[in-house]
Scaffold this active site. Structure first.
Site, PDB file in Angstrom:
ATOM      1  N   GLU A  94       0.817  -1.206   0.000  1.00 15.65           N
ATOM      2  CA  GLU A  94       0.000   0.000   0.000  1.00 15.65           C
ATOM      3  C   GLU A  94       0.857   1.264   0.000  1.00 15.65           C
ATOM      4  OE1 GLU A  94      -3.558   2.192   2.544  1.00 15.65           O
ATOM      5  OE2 GLU A  94      -2.353   0.628   3.493  1.00 15.65           O
ATOM      6  N   ASP A 127      -5.749   3.051  -1.708  1.00 16.69           N
ATOM      7  CA  ASP A 127      -6.579   3.679  -0.696  1.00 16.69           C
ATOM      8  C   ASP A 127      -6.977   5.060  -1.215  1.00 16.69           C
ATOM      9  OD1 ASP A 127      -7.274   5.386   1.588  1.00 16.69           O
ATOM     10  OD2 ASP A 127      -6.626   3.704   2.836  1.00 16.69           O
ATOM     11  N   HIS A 130      -5.476   8.230   0.434  1.00 22.93           N
ATOM     12  CA  HIS A 130      -4.105   8.530   0.052  1.00 22.93           C
ATOM     13  C   HIS A 130      -4.021   8.987  -1.404  1.00 22.93           C
ATOM     14  CE1 HIS A 130      -2.579   7.097   3.852  1.00 22.93           C
ATOM     15  NE2 HIS A 130      -3.180   5.937   3.688  1.00 22.93           N
ATOM     16  N   HIS A 153      -9.371   0.499  -0.684  1.00 20.66           N
ATOM     17  CA  HIS A 153      -9.995   1.068   0.509  1.00 20.66           C
ATOM     18  C   HIS A 153     -10.715   2.349   0.139  1.00 20.66           C
ATOM     19  CE1 HIS A 153      -7.216  -1.001   3.701  1.00 20.66           C
ATOM     20  NE2 HIS A 153      -8.145  -1.793   3.224  1.00 20.66           N
ATOM     21  N   ARG A 159     -11.177  11.459   5.687  1.00 19.58           N
ATOM     22  CA  ARG A 159     -11.045  10.129   6.271  1.00 19.58           C
ATOM     23  C   ARG A 159     -12.341   9.655   6.928  1.00 19.58           C
ATOM     24  NH1 ARG A 159      -8.625   5.725   4.610  1.00 19.58           N
ATOM     25  NH2 ARG A 159      -6.442   5.720   5.154  1.00 19.58           N
ATOM     26  N   GLU A 188     -12.389   1.938   4.838  1.00 16.14           N
ATOM     27  CA  GLU A 188     -11.409   2.170   5.897  1.00 16.14           C
ATOM     28  C   GLU A 188     -11.522   3.641   6.261  1.00 16.14           C
ATOM     29  OE1 GLU A 188      -6.793   1.329   7.045  1.00 16.14           O
ATOM     30  OE2 GLU A 188      -7.230   2.508   5.272  1.00 16.14           O
TER      31      GLU A 188
END
Length: 215
Positions: A94, A127, A130, A153, A159, A188
């Protein structure tokens, strides 16, 4: 079942500057992969590191060169990929954003490392949180990753759960469909609001956005 290294081994990663800590992190991951295999799980998610160094703070230059970073990560991912092959599971590498890791921030960087390792048990995960920091075009980065991408994710810009921030997830959700990806996407994220209501709202939001791609 997927497990992510940073949850339990903060500042103890396959890209650690200290060789002993790096070896120990790799050994811990080997044990974890074996346990996941025994439980019938899919694999584990190790980033290169988390919060270990930042080029945005003094002293600005890490104690290892980019070439040395690459060699260390290839060595660690190779060891884990070989163990994963014996156990029948996968390693999902990741990339993290530049504020959390100085080594691997983009999908292209992660893909290049996995291709250098050249093991079918070492692949990439994306993700969205990110990606929206690291990539100029997250959807294009996902498509370019192609078959190396094996997991994703979902979270919003803050977030929180999808729909609770300012990201437009439609291009990102369309990208795996365009690249032929048929694996899982997992949440996530933290939750804004009462958890049951927040999760139900996020699920309804994502179902509506994914409807054009679900047959």
């Amino acid at each position: 079942m997927l497990w992510r290294q940073e949850e339990d081994l903060i500042d103890h990663f396959i890209g650690d500057f200290d060789p002993a800590r790096r070896r120990d992190a790799i050994e811990n991951m080997r044990v974890l992969l074996s346990v996941i295999a025994e439980l019938g799980g899919h694999g584990a998610i190790p980033p290169a590191a988390y919060g270990m160094f930042s080029r945005r703070l003094p002293p600005f230059e890490p104690p290892r060169s980019p070439e040395e970073d690459r060699a260390v990560l290839i060595e660690g991912l190779t060891a884990l990929g070989e163990h994963a092959a014996r156990e029948g599971v996968v390693v999902l590498f990741e990339p993290l954003n530049r504020y959390e890791d100085h080594m691997v921030n983009t999908l292209a960087q992660a893909v290049a490392l996995c291709r250098a390792v050249a093991l079918p048990t070492v692949r990439v995960m994306a993700d969205v949180f990110h990606l929206h920091i690291a990539e100029r075009d997250p959807a294009a980065a996902i498509i370019a990753a192609g078959d190396e991408l094996r997991h994703g994710h979902l979270a919003d810009s803050n977030r929180l759960q999808p729909g609770a921030g300012h990201l437009d997830p439609r291009p990102i959700l369309a990208a795996p469909h365009c690249s032929g990806y048929d694996g899982y996407l997992a949440l996530e994220c933290r939750l804004a609001g009462e958890p049951h209501a927040a999760l139900a709202g996020a699920a309804a939001y994502l179902r509506a956005l994914l409807a054009p791609f679900v047959h």
